[in-house]
Motif scaffolding. Structure first.
Motif, PDB file in Angstrom:
ATOM      1  N   ARG A 280       0.937  -1.110  -0.027  1.00 41.64           N
ATOM      2  CA  ARG A 280      -0.066  -0.006   0.074  1.00 41.64           C
ATOM      3  C   ARG A 280       1.020   1.304   0.038  1.00 41.64           C
ATOM      4  NH1 ARG A 280      -1.408   3.585   3.663  1.00 41.64           N
ATOM      5  NH2 ARG A 280      -0.742   2.658   5.229  1.00 41.64           N
ATOM      6  N   LEU A 281       2.231   1.118   0.701  1.00 42.28           N
ATOM      7  CA  LEU A 281       2.799   2.517   0.927  1.00 42.28           C
ATOM      8  C   LEU A 281       3.448   2.914  -0.481  1.00 42.28           C
ATOM      9  CD1 LEU A 281       4.201   2.051   4.350  1.00 42.28           C
ATOM     10  CD2 LEU A 281       2.538   3.621   3.715  1.00 42.28           C
ATOM     11  N   THR A 282       3.854   1.616  -1.199  1.00 45.62           N
ATOM     12  CA  THR A 282       4.618   1.796  -2.650  1.00 45.62           C
ATOM     13  C   THR A 282       3.560   2.344  -3.537  1.00 45.62           C
ATOM     14  OG1 THR A 282       5.878  -0.391  -2.139  1.00 45.62           O
ATOM     15  CG2 THR A 282       5.516   0.307  -4.383  1.00 45.62           C
ATOM     16  N   ILE A 283       2.200   1.876  -3.457  1.00 45.43           N
ATOM     17  CA  ILE A 283       1.305   2.376  -4.487  1.00 45.43           C
ATOM     18  C   ILE A 283       1.400   3.725  -4.162  1.00 45.43           C
ATOM     19  CG2 ILE A 283      -0.906   2.305  -5.110  1.00 45.43           C
ATOM     20  CD1 ILE A 283      -0.740  -0.720  -4.700  1.00 45.43           C
ATOM     21  N   GLN A 284       1.012   4.091  -3.051  1.00 44.04           N
ATOM     22  CA  GLN A 284       0.551   5.490  -2.394  1.00 44.04           C
ATOM     23  C   GLN A 284       1.856   6.451  -2.826  1.00 44.04           C
ATOM     24  OE1 GLN A 284      -0.843   5.800   1.403  1.00 44.04           O
ATOM     25  NE2 GLN A 284      -1.050   7.905   1.581  1.00 44.04           N
ATOM     26  N   ALA A 285       3.082   6.034  -2.675  1.00 42.41           N
ATOM     27  CA  ALA A 285       4.358   6.647  -3.054  1.00 42.41           C
ATOM     28  C   ALA A 285       4.450   6.947  -4.811  1.00 42.41           C
ATOM     29  CB  ALA A 285       5.557   6.144  -2.548  1.00 42.41           C
ATOM     30  N   ALA A 286       4.030   5.872  -5.269  1.00 42.55           N
ATOM     31  CA  ALA A 286       3.957   6.098  -6.913  1.00 42.55           C
ATOM     32  C   ALA A 286       2.948   6.952  -7.351  1.00 42.55           C
ATOM     33  CB  ALA A 286       3.838   4.537  -7.457  1.00 42.55           C
ATOM     34  N   ILE A 287       1.723   6.970  -6.613  1.00 41.34           N
ATOM     35  CA  ILE A 287       0.792   8.088  -7.066  1.00 41.34           C
ATOM     36  C   ILE A 287       1.207   9.262  -6.875  1.00 41.34           C
ATOM     37  CG2 ILE A 287      -1.661   8.743  -6.467  1.00 41.34           C
ATOM     38  CD1 ILE A 287      -2.342   6.091  -5.895  1.00 41.34           C
TER      39      ILE A 287
ATOM     40  N   ARG B 220      -1.926   5.135 -15.159  1.00 38.27           N
ATOM     41  CA  ARG B 220      -2.617   4.024 -15.982  1.00 38.27           C
ATOM     42  C   ARG B 220      -2.642   2.857 -14.950  1.00 38.27           C
ATOM     43  NH1 ARG B 220      -1.881   3.656 -22.145  1.00 38.27           N
ATOM     44  NH2 ARG B 220      -2.606   5.954 -22.736  1.00 38.27           N
ATOM     45  N   LEU B 221      -3.659   2.332 -14.614  1.00 40.84           N
ATOM     46  CA  LEU B 221      -3.952   0.983 -13.784  1.00 40.84           C
ATOM     47  C   LEU B 221      -5.147   0.093 -14.586  1.00 40.84           C
ATOM     48  CD1 LEU B 221      -3.882  -0.285 -11.094  1.00 40.84           C
ATOM     49  CD2 LEU B 221      -5.938   1.311 -10.316  1.00 40.84           C
ATOM     50  N   VAL B 222      -4.254  -1.030 -14.565  1.00 41.59           N
ATOM     51  CA  VAL B 222      -5.512  -2.184 -15.129  1.00 41.59           C
ATOM     52  C   VAL B 222      -5.563  -3.364 -13.943  1.00 41.59           C
ATOM     53  CG1 VAL B 222      -5.765  -4.015 -16.792  1.00 41.59           C
ATOM     54  CG2 VAL B 222      -4.430  -1.707 -17.382  1.00 41.59           C
ATOM     55  N   THR B 223      -6.616  -3.496 -13.547  1.00 42.29           N
ATOM     56  CA  THR B 223      -6.725  -4.382 -12.121  1.00 42.29           C
ATOM     57  C   THR B 223      -8.125  -5.039 -12.364  1.00 42.29           C
ATOM     58  OG1 THR B 223      -6.873  -4.546  -9.811  1.00 42.29           O
ATOM     59  CG2 THR B 223      -7.707  -2.441 -10.750  1.00 42.29           C
ATOM     60  N   PRO B 224      -8.157  -6.337 -11.869  1.00 42.75           N
ATOM     61  CA  PRO B 224      -9.291  -7.007 -11.927  1.00 42.75           C
ATOM     62  C   PRO B 224     -10.246  -6.799 -10.943  1.00 42.75           C
ATOM     63  CG  PRO B 224      -7.740  -8.569 -11.443  1.00 42.75           C
ATOM     64  CD  PRO B 224      -6.978  -7.343 -11.811  1.00 42.75           C
ATOM     65  N   TYR B 225      -9.813  -6.179  -9.606  1.00 43.89           N
ATOM     66  CA  TYR B 225     -10.436  -6.106  -8.311  1.00 43.89           C
ATOM     67  C   TYR B 225      -9.955  -4.698  -7.867  1.00 43.89           C
ATOM     68  CZ  TYR B 225     -10.649 -11.185  -8.999  1.00 43.89           C
ATOM     69  OH  TYR B 225     -10.615 -12.270  -9.651  1.00 43.89           O
ATOM     70  N   PHE B 226     -10.910  -3.824  -7.878  1.00 43.09           N
ATOM     71  CA  PHE B 226     -10.534  -2.429  -7.677  1.00 43.09           C
ATOM     72  C   PHE B 226     -11.493  -2.031  -6.468  1.00 43.09           C
ATOM     73  CE2 PHE B 226     -10.995   2.250  -7.737  1.00 43.09           C
ATOM     74  CZ  PHE B 226      -9.676   2.626  -7.880  1.00 43.09           C
ATOM     75  N   VAL B 227     -11.015  -2.406  -5.089  1.00 42.85           N
ATOM     76  CA  VAL B 227     -11.702  -1.570  -4.079  1.00 42.85           C
ATOM     77  C   VAL B 227     -10.526  -1.380  -3.056  1.00 42.85           C
ATOM     78  CG1 VAL B 227     -13.407  -2.244  -2.232  1.00 42.85           C
ATOM     79  CG2 VAL B 227     -13.296  -3.861  -4.382  1.00 42.85           C
ATOM     80  N   PRO B 228     -10.149  -0.068  -3.377  1.00 42.82           N
ATOM     81  CA  PRO B 228      -8.641   0.313  -2.817  1.00 42.82           C
ATOM     82  C   PRO B 228      -8.649   0.661  -1.367  1.00 42.82           C
ATOM     83  CG  PRO B 228      -9.550   1.939  -4.315  1.00 42.82           C
ATOM     84  CD  PRO B 228     -10.666   0.693  -4.198  1.00 42.82           C
ATOM     85  N   GLY B 229      -9.809   1.098  -0.661  1.00 36.26           N
ATOM     86  CA  GLY B 229      -9.644   1.709   0.779  1.00 36.26           C
ATOM     87  C   GLY B 229      -9.774   3.153   0.481  1.00 36.26           C
ATOM     88  N   GLN B 230      -9.979   4.057   1.787  1.00 32.94           N
ATOM     89  CA  GLN B 230     -10.100   5.114   1.474  1.00 32.94           C
ATOM     90  C   GLN B 230      -8.760   5.943   1.313  1.00 32.94           C
ATOM     91  OE1 GLN B 230     -13.264   6.929   1.642  1.00 32.94           O
ATOM     92  NE2 GLN B 230     -11.973   8.619   1.104  1.00 32.94           N
ATOM     93  N   THR B 231      -7.612   5.391   1.781  1.00 30.82           N
ATOM     94  CA  THR B 231      -6.461   6.201   1.786  1.00 30.82           C
ATOM     95  C   THR B 231      -5.888   6.114   0.525  1.00 30.82           C
ATOM     96  OG1 THR B 231      -5.544   5.490   3.965  1.00 30.82           O
ATOM     97  CG2 THR B 231      -4.077   6.117   2.461  1.00 30.82           C
ATOM     98  N   LEU B 232      -5.841   5.031  -0.445  1.00 31.30           N
ATOM     99  CA  LEU B 232      -5.505   5.211  -1.794  1.00 31.30           C
ATOM    100  C   LEU B 232      -6.533   5.823  -2.583  1.00 31.30           C
ATOM    101  CD1 LEU B 232      -4.214   1.355  -2.281  1.00 31.30           C
ATOM    102  CD2 LEU B 232      -2.748   3.498  -2.003  1.00 31.30           C
ATOM    103  N   LEU B 233      -7.863   5.672  -2.238  1.00 32.22           N
ATOM    104  CA  LEU B 233      -8.945   6.604  -3.184  1.00 32.22           C
ATOM    105  C   LEU B 233      -8.498   7.882  -3.201  1.00 32.22           C
ATOM    106  CD1 LEU B 233     -11.327   5.683  -4.487  1.00 32.22           C
ATOM    107  CD2 LEU B 233     -12.815   6.090  -2.629  1.00 32.22           C
ATOM    108  N   ALA B 234      -8.205   8.395  -1.812  1.00 35.99           N
ATOM    109  CA  ALA B 234      -7.676   9.773  -1.560  1.00 35.99           C
ATOM    110  C   ALA B 234      -6.580  10.186  -2.135  1.00 35.99           C
ATOM    111  CB  ALA B 234      -7.656  10.074  -0.239  1.00 35.99           C
TER     112      ALA B 234
END
Length: 483
Positions: A320-327, A335-349
């Motif tokens: 999660r921290l790696t993804i957040q840092a990349a954002i 650009r994001l391709v994913t089969p399951y997108f339910v990211p939680g409030q932190t990543l959504l924000a």
């Protein structure tokens, strides 16, 4: 003997009579004691306030059952058990290496690389060659690599079907074993049951060493049902690697295919990170220590790459921290391709903030998901991003299981992890982060091909959705911590 029984009967009868009279008070005291003990444990060990509040409410509102559920599902025993099995040696190996100060394309990427290096304690390795492959091509390449193996083959996967995709790979592994190659296969304890009879029977009959991660035939000996090894990686001769999101299933090779997916062939020093990950999981599962020294060439390409090993143990929250840092590092495009997108409030924000900064955010999800509840929850999350200006697209069947993430045409992440609570907090995952413009161009070209066949979902489409669908999606999204 009869006299002894008579003498013991009176005290037992008195004790039972006492319990019969006072059992409500005894049960109340025991229930309150358990609730207090669980509350104290939750307060000290749960970093997520929502999870802490949920568990605390459960143990107080549902006495005894709530405490039992917390004992089975809420207590993380994985890190402690892994350390007992390995003596800490694998942990030390995973932390080995010094971060390289290799110049990257932008200052923000330099910061990102430094941050991920501190999270993983692994160096960003140069000299790699990473080749993206669609699932059928990847399966063929893996079979050929096993047939060419001379020293060792290490394979870890979540699902290994006993089907048209799995049997050719299983037979190649058996041929390698007969040639004297050291073959080790690690399957997830739950994922191995996706096809019956499981492929383990076929492999063991041919002498292949195969183990199942966190598996027991007795339910009371398997308190880790929600902690799965979702990693997909293979290392051949300690020099050639394969990793990505692809399971081994017949749907990829059917005519027509029922599943799409992405895998990558990895050559160069980054293979060492795949090797270390497998060695750690294998030692955890069966206590056998493998040779985890990289034996390949050090300079085969231009890609700078690093493995990101994550799970509910010492690697908790790194993904999660790696993804957040990349954002946060993005300046132009995500650009994001994913089969399951339910990211939680932190990543959504984080994504919403990126949009507000002027970053183009493109998200591609399947139009028809294989998990209906996840699809509904995903639509609820995507609705808010579409309102902010994200470009949402739904890919037509076959179901797209691809997991791919690019930033600014410079950075690529691929691997086993999804954008949901299960991948971010519960599963053991392996992703590969890569810094390379040509590789990013290949990844974006692949995404462009997918987008050309997808249907855009604009804010107006979500607003036009029936009211009952919004309610259904919102209720499904309330289960986000469990999806």
């Amino acid at each position: 003997m009869q006299d002894l029984i008579i003498r013991l009967a009176a005290p037992v009868e008195h004790a039972l009579a006492w319990l019969y009279s006072f059992w409500p008070a005894v049960a109340g005291v025991v229930g309150i004691t358990l609730a207090v003990m669980v509350t104290l444990h939750v307060a000290q060990h749960k970093r997520d306030a929502r999870a802490a509040a949920a568990w605390t409410g459960l143990v107080w509102l549902v006495p005894f059952l709530g405490a039992a559920l917390y004992l089975m599902l809420g207590v993380n025993r994985i890190q402690r058990r892994a350390r007992q099995l390995t003596g800490g040696g694998i942990d030390a190996a995973l932390r080995a290496g010094q971060e390289q100060g290799t110049p990257l394309q932008t200052d923000r990427l330099q910061v990102l690389a430094r941050l991920v290096g501190r999270l993983t304690r692994l160096p960003l390795t140069g000299g790699n060659r990473v080749t993206l492959m669609e699932a059928p091509e990847a399966l063929d390449a893996m079979v050929r690599a096993v047939d060419d193996a001379t020293e060792s083959v290490y394979l870890a996967t979540y699902i290994f079907g006993n089907d048209a995709a799995g049997r050719p790979l299983a037979d190649a592994l058996a041929r390698a074993h007969r040639r004297g190659v050291r073959v080790r296969v690690l399957l997830d304890g739950v994922g191995a049951l996706y096809s019956l009879p499981p492929i383990t029977f076929r492999l063991r009959r041919q002498g292949v060493s195969v183990q199942r991660f966190l598996y027991s035939i007795a339910p009371w000996r398997m308190p880790y049902m929600n902690l799965r090894n979702h990693r997909k990686l293979m290392v051949v001769d300690r020099a050639l690697g394969f990793t990505g999101g692809m399971n081994v299933r017949a749907g990829y090779v059917a005519e027509p295919a029922t599943i799409q997916d992405l895998h990558a062939r990895v050559e160069g020093p980054a293979v060492a990170h795949l090797l270390l990950s497998f060695a750690a999981d294998w030692a955890f599962t069966c206590r056998e220590e493998l040779n985890d020294n990289f034996a390949g060439d050090m300079d085969l390409g231009t890609v700078q790459a690093r493995g990101v090993n994550t799970g509910p143990d010492a690697d908790f929250d790194k993904r999660r921290l790696t993804i957040q840092a990349a954002i946060g590092a993005a300046e132009r495009e995500i650009r994001l391709v994913t089969p399951y997108f339910v990211p939680g409030q932190t990543l959504l924000a984080s994504l919403q903030l990126a949009i507000l900064r002027g970053v183009r955010v493109v998200i591609l999800v399947p139009e028809k998901n294989n998990l209906r509840l996840v699809q509904w929850a995903s639509l609820h999350a995507l609705k808010w991003l579409a309102k902010e200006g994200a470009e949402i697209h739904a890919s037509a069947p076959p179901f797209d299981h691809t997991k791919l993430f690019t930033v600014d045409g410079h950075w690529v992440q691929l691997g086993s992890g999804n954008w949901d609570a299960r991948s971010l907090r519960l599963n053991f995952e392996f992703d590969l982060e890569c810094y390379d413009d040509p590789l990013a161009a290949d990844a974006n070209a692949l995404i462009d091909r997918k987008l050309s066949r997808a249907r855009p979902l604009a804010d107006a489409d979500f607003r036009a959705m029936a009211r009952w669908r919004h309610v259904r999606n919102a209720l499904a999204h309330m289960l986000e911590p469990y999806l």
